[in-house]
Design a protein around this motif. Structure first.
Motif, PDB file in Angstrom:
ATOM      1  N   THR A   1      10.133   0.308   5.123  1.00  0.00           N
ATOM      2  CA  THR A   1       9.414  -0.291   4.003  1.00  0.00           C
ATOM      3  C   THR A   1       8.009  -0.679   4.449  1.00  0.00           C
ATOM      4  OG1 THR A   1      10.280  -2.493   4.482  1.00  0.00           O
ATOM      5  CG2 THR A   1      11.513  -1.154   2.904  1.00  0.00           C
ATOM      6  N   PHE A   2       7.110  -0.768   3.488  1.00  0.00           N
ATOM      7  CA  PHE A   2       5.706  -1.061   3.747  1.00  0.00           C
ATOM      8  C   PHE A   2       5.262  -2.203   2.840  1.00  0.00           C
ATOM      9  CE2 PHE A   2       6.587   3.415   4.391  1.00  0.00           C
ATOM     10  CZ  PHE A   2       6.183   3.585   5.708  1.00  0.00           C
ATOM     11  N   ARG A   3       4.357  -3.018   3.345  1.00  0.00           N
ATOM     12  CA  ARG A   3       3.839  -4.163   2.599  1.00  0.00           C
ATOM     13  C   ARG A   3       2.568  -3.770   1.853  1.00  0.00           C
ATOM     14  NH1 ARG A   3       7.528  -7.565   1.985  1.00  0.00           N
ATOM     15  NH2 ARG A   3       6.023  -9.171   1.590  1.00  0.00           N
ATOM     16  N   PRO A   4       2.251  -4.437   0.752  1.00  0.00           N
ATOM     17  CA  PRO A   4       0.981  -4.184   0.057  1.00  0.00           C
ATOM     18  C   PRO A   4      -0.191  -4.422   1.009  1.00  0.00           C
ATOM     19  CG  PRO A   4       2.395  -5.598  -1.274  1.00  0.00           C
ATOM     20  CD  PRO A   4       3.058  -5.460   0.065  1.00  0.00           C
TER      21      PRO A   4
ATOM     22  N   LEU B   1       9.778  -2.128  -4.322  1.00  0.00           N
ATOM     23  CA  LEU B   1      11.063  -2.776  -4.099  1.00  0.00           C
ATOM     24  C   LEU B   1      10.916  -4.254  -4.407  1.00  0.00           C
ATOM     25  CD1 LEU B   1      11.951  -1.124  -0.690  1.00  0.00           C
ATOM     26  CD2 LEU B   1      12.716  -0.431  -2.956  1.00  0.00           C
ATOM     27  N   GLY B   2      11.941  -4.840  -5.010  1.00  0.00           N
ATOM     28  CA  GLY B   2      11.913  -6.254  -5.353  1.00  0.00           C
ATOM     29  C   GLY B   2      11.966  -7.144  -4.123  1.00  0.00           C
ATOM     30  N   PRO B   3      11.866  -8.444  -4.303  1.00  0.00           N
ATOM     31  CA  PRO B   3      11.868  -9.379  -3.183  1.00  0.00           C
ATOM     32  C   PRO B   3      13.114  -9.301  -2.299  1.00  0.00           C
ATOM     33  CG  PRO B   3      11.175 -10.491  -5.191  1.00  0.00           C
ATOM     34  CD  PRO B   3      11.625  -9.111  -5.585  1.00  0.00           C
ATOM     35  N   ARG B   4      14.238  -8.885  -2.863  1.00  0.00           N
ATOM     36  CA  ARG B   4      15.462  -8.751  -2.060  1.00  0.00           C
ATOM     37  C   ARG B   4      15.737  -7.306  -1.649  1.00  0.00           C
ATOM     38  NH1 ARG B   4      19.962 -11.887  -5.229  1.00  0.00           N
ATOM     39  NH2 ARG B   4      18.784 -11.227  -7.051  1.00  0.00           N
ATOM     40  N   GLY B   5      14.778  -6.397  -1.893  1.00  0.00           N
ATOM     41  CA  GLY B   5      14.908  -5.021  -1.435  1.00  0.00           C
ATOM     42  C   GLY B   5      15.469  -4.039  -2.446  1.00  0.00           C
ATOM     43  N   GLY B   6      15.776  -4.479  -3.649  1.00  0.00           N
ATOM     44  CA  GLY B   6      16.316  -3.587  -4.668  1.00  0.00           C
ATOM     45  C   GLY B   6      15.214  -2.825  -5.381  1.00  0.00           C
ATOM     46  N   PRO B   7      15.503  -1.620  -5.868  1.00  0.00           N
ATOM     47  CA  PRO B   7      14.492  -0.825  -6.572  1.00  0.00           C
ATOM     48  C   PRO B   7      14.106  -1.447  -7.908  1.00  0.00           C
ATOM     49  CG  PRO B   7      16.629   0.235  -6.714  1.00  0.00           C
ATOM     50  CD  PRO B   7      16.797  -0.952  -5.816  1.00  0.00           C
ATOM     51  N   THR B   8      12.844  -1.306  -8.284  1.00  0.00           N
ATOM     52  CA  THR B   8      12.354  -1.840  -9.561  1.00  0.00           C
ATOM     53  C   THR B   8      12.157  -0.738 -10.593  1.00  0.00           C
ATOM     54  OG1 THR B   8      10.052  -1.618  -8.905  1.00  0.00           O
ATOM     55  CG2 THR B   8      11.123  -3.725  -8.406  1.00  0.00           C
ATOM     56  N   GLY B   9      12.164   0.524 -10.153  1.00  0.00           N
ATOM     57  CA  GLY B   9      11.935   1.641 -11.069  1.00  0.00           C
ATOM     58  C   GLY B   9      10.468   1.999 -11.223  1.00  0.00           C
TER      59      GLY B   9
ATOM     60  N   ARG C   1       8.546   1.718  -0.601  1.00  0.00           N
ATOM     61  CA  ARG C   1       9.299   2.702   0.179  1.00  0.00           C
ATOM     62  C   ARG C   1       8.852   4.082  -0.285  1.00  0.00           C
ATOM     63  NH1 ARG C   1      15.400   2.199  -0.919  1.00  0.00           N
ATOM     64  NH2 ARG C   1      14.676   2.685  -2.994  1.00  0.00           N
ATOM     65  N   LEU C   2       8.584   4.983   0.676  1.00  0.00           N
ATOM     66  CA  LEU C   2       8.198   6.359   0.343  1.00  0.00           C
ATOM     67  C   LEU C   2       9.419   7.093  -0.179  1.00  0.00           C
ATOM     68  CD1 LEU C   2       6.035   8.602   0.413  1.00  0.00           C
ATOM     69  CD2 LEU C   2       6.798   9.117   2.729  1.00  0.00           C
ATOM     70  N   VAL C   3       9.327   7.611  -1.416  1.00  0.00           N
ATOM     71  CA  VAL C   3      10.473   8.305  -2.007  1.00  0.00           C
ATOM     72  C   VAL C   3      10.223   9.793  -2.206  1.00  0.00           C
ATOM     73  CG1 VAL C   3      11.523   6.300  -3.106  1.00  0.00           C
ATOM     74  CG2 VAL C   3       9.798   7.593  -4.340  1.00  0.00           C
ATOM     75  N   ASP C   4       8.966  10.234  -2.299  1.00  0.00           N
ATOM     76  CA  ASP C   4       8.673  11.647  -2.518  1.00  0.00           C
ATOM     77  C   ASP C   4       7.346  12.004  -1.858  1.00  0.00           C
ATOM     78  OD1 ASP C   4       8.890  14.248  -3.464  1.00  0.00           O
ATOM     79  OD2 ASP C   4       7.972  13.767  -5.395  1.00  0.00           O
ATOM     80  N   ARG C   5       7.410  12.676  -0.698  1.00  0.00           N
ATOM     81  CA  ARG C   5       6.196  13.084  -0.012  1.00  0.00           C
ATOM     82  C   ARG C   5       5.487  14.172  -0.799  1.00  0.00           C
ATOM     83  NH1 ARG C   5       7.739  14.750   5.922  1.00  0.00           N
ATOM     84  NH2 ARG C   5       5.826  15.880   5.531  1.00  0.00           N
ATOM     85  N   THR C   6       4.157  14.187  -0.706  1.00  0.00           N
ATOM     86  CA  THR C   6       3.375  15.233  -1.342  1.00  0.00           C
ATOM     87  C   THR C   6       3.584  16.537  -0.588  1.00  0.00           C
ATOM     88  OG1 THR C   6       1.722  13.635  -2.048  1.00  0.00           O
ATOM     89  CG2 THR C   6       1.028  15.932  -1.966  1.00  0.00           C
ATOM     90  N   LYS C   7       3.790  17.612  -1.321  1.00  0.00           N
ATOM     91  CA  LYS C   7       3.987  18.924  -0.703  1.00  0.00           C
ATOM     92  C   LYS C   7       2.680  19.704  -0.779  1.00  0.00           C
ATOM     93  CE  LYS C   7       8.625  18.372  -2.218  1.00  0.00           C
ATOM     94  NZ  LYS C   7       8.482  16.956  -2.485  1.00  0.00           N
TER      95      LYS C   7
END
Length: 61
Positions: free
Chosen positions: A4-7, A20-28, A50-56
């Motif tokens: 995970t990465f911080r702002p 990701l929310g404060p407790r690590g859950g996805p926000t959408g 969190r990185l979910v889809d790298r650029t191709k």
């Protein structure tokens, strides 16, 4: 578990970063960030990304 990465941190790779929310859950919510650019601020404190889809690229890298 994915790293995970911080702002404000530099994005290590270009792609879609999920908030990701404060407790690590996805926000959408996702943000597109280019490698080397800082990750944008989050709407609430203690949120991260969190990185979910790298650029191709055409070169396949």
């Amino acid at each position: 578990m994915a790293k995970t990465f911080r702002p404000g941190e530099e994005a290590p790779r270009s792609g879609q970063y999920e908030q990701l929310g404060p407790r690590g859950g996805p926000t959408g919510e996702e943000r597109t960030v280019v490698r080397g650019e800082p990750l944008p601020p989050t709407p609430k404190p203690d949120m991260s990304y969190r990185l979910v889809d790298r650029t191709k690229h055409r070169s396949g890298r």
